[in-house]
Design an enzyme around this catalytic site. Structure first.
Site, mmCIF file in Angstrom:
data_model
loop_
_atom_site.group_PDB
_atom_site.id
_atom_site.type_symbol
_atom_site.label_atom_id
_atom_site.label_comp_id
_atom_site.label_asym_id
_atom_site.label_seq_id
_atom_site.Cartn_x
_atom_site.Cartn_y
_atom_site.Cartn_z
ATOM 1 C CG ASP A 92 26.323 7.675 23.390
ATOM 2 O OD1 ASP A 92 25.949 6.666 22.755
ATOM 3 O OD2 ASP A 92 26.063 7.845 24.596
ATOM 4 C CG ASP A 113 27.424 -4.698 22.214
ATOM 5 O OD1 ASP A 113 28.522 -5.175 21.914
ATOM 6 O OD2 ASP A 113 27.112 -4.397 23.389
ATOM 7 C CB THR A 114 24.066 -8.089 23.543
ATOM 8 O OG1 THR A 114 22.944 -7.206 23.512
ATOM 9 C CG2 THR A 114 25.119 -7.565 24.494
ATOM 10 N N GLY A 115 22.829 -7.824 20.496
ATOM 11 C CA GLY A 115 21.681 -8.205 19.667
ATOM 12 C C GLY A 115 20.359 -8.114 20.413
ATOM 13 C CD GLU A 137 20.803 -0.183 16.271
ATOM 14 O OE1 GLU A 137 20.910 1.043 16.247
ATOM 15 O OE2 GLU A 137 20.257 -0.813 17.211
ATOM 16 C CG ASP A 138 24.093 2.925 16.592
ATOM 17 O OD1 ASP A 138 23.418 1.891 16.753
ATOM 18 O OD2 ASP A 138 24.363 3.695 17.541
ATOM 19 C CG LEU A 162 18.462 -4.508 16.000
ATOM 20 C CD1 LEU A 162 19.433 -4.669 14.855
ATOM 21 C CD2 LEU A 162 17.283 -3.649 15.563
ATOM 22 N NE ARG A 198 24.341 10.764 21.192
ATOM 23 C CZ ARG A 198 24.028 9.484 21.384
ATOM 24 N NH1 ARG A 198 24.280 8.585 20.456
ATOM 25 N NH2 ARG A 198 23.458 9.102 22.516
ATOM 26 C CE LYS A 208 30.517 -3.156 20.178
ATOM 27 N NZ LYS A 208 30.984 -2.390 21.368
#
Ligand code: IMP
Ligand code: MG
Length: 174
Positions: free
Chosen positions: A158, A102-104, A98-99, A107, A164, A130
């Site tokens: 992006d 964030d909130t999760g 994964e890049d 995933l 990108r 994050k």
């Protein structure tokens, strides 16, 4: 025009990727893996990471996730828009690439979907994290760099599909 400020240089990214690859190689001890990269953001990280790994890779798959966040009625729903072929991951050691987490949400929704397909193991590697933004608990095995709550672009990431191509990672100020 928005301003971009350099957050992680090309050289720093290369060091982060090498360190992640070494940790992954140590853990798998030569056992083979199936890599699953999450498009689009992880395409450049995936390309660099797999070339840094000595761990044998049986196959590399690419999936896309579409999430329907707070704006829609189906909040919290994440769909795999290009599903894996049946039995592809059964019995395999899966490494999800994964890049950024964030909130999760993405995933944490993908996890049970992968587990239901009978893999031998599932681990997650993310270039960036994050943690202050997390809303859905997710256990991440390998984190390249934790960052504060910036919106970042470059190296595959992006904003509105742009940036990108940038070789380094920048914070985007609106
Ligand atoms: P999550 O489901 O909230 O963890 O969102 C994860 C996905 O949102 C990442 O894989 C990225 O594609 C995207 N994303 C989250 N934060 C950023 C950012 O700062 N820049 C670019 N994309 C981001
Ligand atoms: Mg992503």
């Amino acid at each position: 025009m928005s301003t971009l400020s350099l957050l992680i240089s090309e050289t720093e990214i290369a060091t982060i990727v090498q360190t992640l690859a070494q940790r992954i190689d140590q853990d798998y001890c030569g056992e083979s893996i199936t890599a699953i990269a999450i498009l689009k953001g992880s395409f450049i990280f995936c390309a660099d990471l797999v070339r840094a790994l000595k761990t044998p890779i049986n196959r590399i798959e690419f999936i896309s996730l579409a999430s329907y966040g707070a704006q829609t009625k189906s909040s919290g729903q994440v769909m795999i828009t290009n599903a894996l072929a049946p039995n592809l991951i059964r019995g395999q050691n899966i490494l999800v690439i994964e890049d950024i987490i964030d909130t999760g949400l993405s995933l944490s929704a993908l996890w049970p979907q992968l587990q239901s397909q009978g893999p031998r193991s599932v681990k997650i590697v993310t270039l960036l994290d994050k943690p202050s933004r997390r809303q859905h608990a997710i256990s991440v095995d390998y984190i390249g760099r934790s960052i504060a709550d910036y919106f970042v672009v470059g190296y595959g990431l992006d904003f509105d599909q742009k940036y990108r191509q940038l070789p380094a990672i920048y914070g985007r100020e609106p």
